[in-house]
Write a protein that holds these residues in place. Structure first.
Motif, PDB file in Angstrom:
ATOM      1  N   LYS A  39       0.838  -1.205   0.000  1.00  0.00           N
ATOM      2  CA  LYS A  39       0.000   0.000   0.000  1.00  0.00           C
ATOM      3  C   LYS A  39       0.871   1.253   0.000  1.00  0.00           C
ATOM      4  O   LYS A  39       0.608   2.201  -0.737  1.00  0.00           O
TER       5      LYS A  39
ATOM      6  N   ASP B 253       0.867   4.077  -2.815  1.00  0.00           N
ATOM      7  CA  ASP B 253       0.574   5.466  -2.436  1.00  0.00           C
ATOM      8  C   ASP B 253       1.665   6.400  -2.967  1.00  0.00           C
ATOM      9  O   ASP B 253       1.376   7.472  -3.496  1.00  0.00           O
TER      10      ASP B 253
ATOM     11  N   SER C 244       1.214   9.291  -5.865  1.00  0.00           N
ATOM     12  CA  SER C 244       1.612  10.653  -5.555  1.00  0.00           C
ATOM     13  C   SER C 244       2.666  11.152  -6.542  1.00  0.00           C
ATOM     14  O   SER C 244       2.601  12.295  -7.018  1.00  0.00           O
TER      15      SER C 244
ATOM     16  N   TYR D 177      -7.152   9.739   0.640  1.00  0.00           N
ATOM     17  CA  TYR D 177      -6.805   8.689  -0.313  1.00  0.00           C
ATOM     18  C   TYR D 177      -7.609   8.847  -1.602  1.00  0.00           C
ATOM     19  O   TYR D 177      -7.075   8.798  -2.676  1.00  0.00           O
TER      20      TYR D 177
ATOM     21  N   THR E 152      -6.395  11.865  -3.592  1.00  0.00           N
ATOM     22  CA  THR E 152      -5.127  11.585  -4.255  1.00  0.00           C
ATOM     23  C   THR E 152      -5.354  10.768  -5.511  1.00  0.00           C
ATOM     24  O   THR E 152      -4.846  11.084  -6.574  1.00  0.00           O
TER      25      THR E 152
END
Length: 131
Positions: free
Chosen positions: A21, A25, A29, A120, A123
């Motif tokens: 995860k 992430d 990003s 989340y 994003t």
């Protein structure tokens, strides 16, 4: 709850899930920052003197990142890496909340869980990748 659902739910507490995860992430990003910078993946590969295949793996989250590589990748898209530890989100029984939409569930939803979910989704929406 089926066997697969139970397996998935239990996996979320395992380190391997959290590592994957975190990698995804970071990749989401980084992709967002790349798009904002207007740079192409080939530009990043050239700037870092790495192959385009490596950069492709980076944006898929298919790399075992080091802090050093994350800093270099972030700088290549004009961003800065920030690493921090945050409290783990509390468990929320969304099925119960969904089944009782008119109930006062404000005490059942920890504030940090709601904030984490919103961050989340924002994003992912900004990168154009569905959550």
């Amino acid at each position: 709850m089926g066997v697969l659902d139970k397996f998935i739910e239990e996996s979320r507490d395992r380190d391997v899930y959290l590592v994957e995860k975190a990698k995804l992430d970071f990749a989401f990003s980084l992709e967002e920052q790349r798009r904002l910078s207007g740079k192409k993946p080939a530009d990043i590969a050239k700037a870092l003197k790495v192959s385009r295949a490596y950069i492709s793996k980076v944006f898929r989250g298919d790399v075992n990142f080091t802090i050093e590589s994350m800093v270099k990748l972030a700088r290549a898209v004009g961003a800065e890496l920030t690493v921090r530890a945050t409290p783990a989100p509390a468990s929320v029984d969304w099925a119960t909340i969904a089944a009782n939409p008119n109930a006062n569930n404000t005490n059942a939803i920890p504030v940090n869980s709601v904030v984490s979910i919103k961050e989340y989704k924002l994003t992912n929406c900004n990168t154009g990748i569905a959550a």
